[in-house]
Design an enzyme around this catalytic site. Structure first.
Site, short mmCIF file in Angstrom:
data_model
loop_
_atom_site.label_atom_id
_atom_site.label_comp_id
_atom_site.label_asym_id
_atom_site.label_seq_id
_atom_site.Cartn_x
_atom_site.Cartn_y
_atom_site.Cartn_z
N TYR A 125 -14.36 -20.14 30.99
CA TYR A 125 -13.31 -19.18 31.37
C TYR A 125 -12.44 -19.80 32.47
O TYR A 125 -11.20 -19.78 32.40
CB TYR A 125 -14.01 -17.92 31.87
CG TYR A 125 -13.15 -16.70 32.05
CD1 TYR A 125 -13.03 -15.75 31.05
CD2 TYR A 125 -12.50 -16.46 33.26
CE1 TYR A 125 -12.28 -14.61 31.23
CE2 TYR A 125 -11.75 -15.32 33.45
CZ TYR A 125 -11.64 -14.39 32.43
OH TYR A 125 -10.89 -13.26 32.63
N GLU B 291 -2.36 -6.77 31.48
CA GLU B 291 -2.59 -7.37 30.16
C GLU B 291 -3.31 -6.36 29.26
O GLU B 291 -4.13 -5.56 29.72
CB GLU B 291 -3.38 -8.69 30.28
CG GLU B 291 -3.27 -9.53 29.02
CD GLU B 291 -3.70 -11.00 29.19
OE1 GLU B 291 -4.15 -11.38 30.29
OE2 GLU B 291 -3.56 -11.74 28.19
N ASP C 158 -9.86 -9.96 36.00
CA ASP C 158 -10.24 -11.16 35.24
C ASP C 158 -11.01 -12.19 36.08
O ASP C 158 -11.88 -12.89 35.57
CB ASP C 158 -8.98 -11.85 34.68
CG ASP C 158 -8.41 -11.14 33.47
OD1 ASP C 158 -9.20 -10.56 32.70
OD2 ASP C 158 -7.19 -11.18 33.29
N ASP D 32 -5.67 -6.18 27.20
CA ASP D 32 -7.12 -5.99 27.08
C ASP D 32 -7.66 -5.03 28.14
O ASP D 32 -8.78 -4.53 28.01
CB ASP D 32 -7.89 -7.33 27.10
CG ASP D 32 -7.48 -8.27 28.21
OD1 ASP D 32 -6.40 -8.06 28.81
OD2 ASP D 32 -8.23 -9.22 28.49
N HIS E 27 -4.46 -4.96 36.44
CA HIS E 27 -3.79 -6.02 35.66
C HIS E 27 -3.23 -5.36 34.41
O HIS E 27 -3.89 -4.51 33.80
CB HIS E 27 -4.85 -7.07 35.33
CG HIS E 27 -4.42 -8.23 34.51
ND1 HIS E 27 -3.16 -8.78 34.55
CD2 HIS E 27 -5.11 -8.98 33.61
CE1 HIS E 27 -3.10 -9.81 33.73
NE2 HIS E 27 -4.26 -9.94 33.13
N HIS F 49 -6.47 -13.89 22.97
CA HIS F 49 -5.09 -14.39 23.14
C HIS F 49 -4.61 -14.97 21.82
O HIS F 49 -4.24 -16.15 21.77
CB HIS F 49 -5.01 -15.47 24.24
CG HIS F 49 -5.45 -15.01 25.59
ND1 HIS F 49 -6.07 -15.83 26.49
CD2 HIS F 49 -5.36 -13.80 26.18
CE1 HIS F 49 -6.35 -15.14 27.59
NE2 HIS F 49 -5.93 -13.91 27.42
N HIS G 44 -4.76 -14.02 37.05
CA HIS G 44 -4.03 -15.14 36.50
C HIS G 44 -2.62 -14.80 36.08
O HIS G 44 -1.92 -15.65 35.50
CB HIS G 44 -4.82 -15.71 35.31
CG HIS G 44 -4.87 -14.78 34.12
ND1 HIS G 44 -4.47 -15.19 32.87
CD2 HIS G 44 -5.20 -13.49 33.97
CE1 HIS G 44 -4.61 -14.19 32.01
NE2 HIS G 44 -5.05 -13.16 32.66
N HIS H 127 -14.41 -8.47 32.68
CA HIS H 127 -15.07 -9.01 31.48
C HIS H 127 -16.47 -9.47 31.85
O HIS H 127 -16.66 -10.12 32.88
CB HIS H 127 -14.33 -10.24 30.93
CG HIS H 127 -12.95 -9.97 30.46
ND1 HIS H 127 -12.66 -9.18 29.37
CD2 HIS H 127 -11.75 -10.41 30.91
CE1 HIS H 127 -11.36 -9.14 29.19
NE2 HIS H 127 -10.77 -9.87 30.11
FE1 FEO Z 1 -5.63 -11.24 31.78
FE2 FEO Z 1 -8.57 -9.97 30.60
O1 FEO Z 1 -6.71 -10.11 30.78
#
Ligand code: FEO
Length: 400
Positions: free
Chosen positions: A192, A81, A164, A83, A79, A23, A145, A225
């Site tokens: 995390y 995002e 996530d 990544d 998701h 981030h 999230h 992750h």
């Molecule tokens: Fe909310 Fe691992 O991205």
């Protein structure tokens, strides 16, 4: 590298051993991370999530060795995002018409990221996708999230792909929770949670209760992750429930920044005072200018009480103090106490400003803080110790 994790599922992601910032510079990844992508082969073939854009080409090239891309029937984007969606442009160049299943917000955000009109299929909680023998069940996980987040459950193999949630920034080729060092695993998991999920505590409880009430058979939780939870997979859901209920250990964290060691001297004297009256409490002391901010936040997460100190500079606080207070405020901790301290030369605003910030961050301030002029002398040290003693006593009778 790809490998089979169950009869019908292969991990096809990327372990990123090198990354140290996430981030932007907002999250430190001391132990790297992984971008977990999964290929489900039933009568239909499904790809669940992808990897971060810098690994897009490598990802698609590896995927081609695993499967003819044209045989992928569906893509699931749990998701948006980057990544997890970053390899979509590379992939969709090859299979542009493949449907992408995601939430309504997922479609909106993916369009906003990549400006492409891919074939989005919007799904809601309870919607299913038949794969032949087994099926996928979608569960929206709004604000866990992001507003677009969702989980996908695979029947038959009994796997929850939680994106996530339940993840950790933890690179390991060992892949499973029963194989890795559990102290490292839980350190990365709590960090995390503390740094990413704290603001959403009530939603975490609601979502986990919802999942538990469904009584789904569960062999594995596969986050996007870090490692896969296969040995007693619900252990991480139980931990999340504990963490989500305004978690506290018997700990006080002292965070300070200092110009010429006066505020540092105060921090240590306060710590000595706490210990004198409360031998059981864990005290952790961090200079916010030379410690990792996410590690500090993790300690704040574990604390009953947080003391924040800064010298006064230019009628304000030192920049690292301002930064850590801003992070703490954003996370919206609840049920914690706090107080301020600091040394000053003439104007001396820092203690008042920190007290105000702690209040804005939702902390119950136990007093107006303590400030000392210039370098603390013996009398000032005694006052700081007494301040610490009062903190130690309050912690002593604070119910968990
Ligand atoms: Fe909310 Fe691992 O991205």
């Amino acid at each position: 590298m790809t490998f089979k994790i169950s009869n019908k599922v292969a991990w096809v992601g990327k372990i990123d051993w090198e990354i140290r910032d996430y981030h932007g510079k907002e999250y430190s990844t001391h132990k790297g991370t992984s971008y977990n992508s999964y290929l489900v082969r039933d009568e239909k073939t499904v790809l669940i999530d992808t990897v971060w854009q810098p690994f897009g080409k490598e990802f698609v090239s590896n995927l081609k060795k695993e499967i003819d891309l044209n045989k992928i029937d569906y893509i699931i984007a749990n998701h948006s995002e980057v990544d997890h969606s970053g390899a979509l442009p590379e992939l969709m160049r090859e299979i542009p018409n493949t449907p992408i299943y995601c939430t309504k917000n997922g479609a909106k955000f993916l369009k906003a990221h990549y400006h492409k009109n891919w074939n989005f299929i919007e799904v809601k909680t309870g919607d299913t996708l038949d794969l032949g023998e087994n099926k996928l069940v979608f569960l929206e996980a709004r604000m866990l999230h992001w507003p677009d987040s969702m989980f996908t459950y695979l029947t038959g193999e009994n796997i929850l792909f939680s994106n996530d949630a339940f993840g950790q920034h933890y690179a390991s080729e060992l892949m499973y929770n029963d194989k890795v060092d559990n102290a490292e695993l839980y350190q990365e998991s709590i960090k995390y949670y503390a740094n990413i999920l704290t603001p959403f505590n009530p939603l975490v409880v609601k979502k986990i209760d919802e999942i538990l009430s469904m009584n789904l058979p569960l062999e594995m939780i596969c986050p996007s992750h870090g490692i896969i939870w296969r040995n007693n997979p619900l252990q991480i859901a139980d931990k999340y429930l504990e963490w989500a209920k305004n978690y506290k250990e018997n700990q006080v964290t002292i965070i300070y920044d200092t110009m010429w060691n006066a505020t540092r001297t105060m921090a240590e004297a306060i710590s000595n005072g706490i210990k004198e009256v409360n031998k059981d409490v864990t005290i952790k002391i961090y200079n916010s200018s030379n410690n990792d901010k996410n590690d500090i936040v993790t300690e704040v997460f574990k604390s009953k009480m947080v003391l924040v100190g800064s010298s006064t500079i230019n009628k304000g606080v030192l920049s690292s103090t301002a930064a850590i207070l801003e992070m703490i405020k954003g996370l919206g901790f609840k049920g914690k106490k706090g107080a301020a301290f600091g040394s000053y030369g003439w104007s001396g605003e820092s203690v008042k400003l920190i007290t105000e910030e702690l209040k804005k961050a939702g902390f119950e301030t136990i007093n107006d803080g303590i400030r000392e002029m210039w370098n603390p002398d013996d009398d000032a040290i005694v006052r700081c110790k007494d301040f610490g003693k009062s903190v130690g006593e309050i912690i002593g009778y604070t119910i968990q």
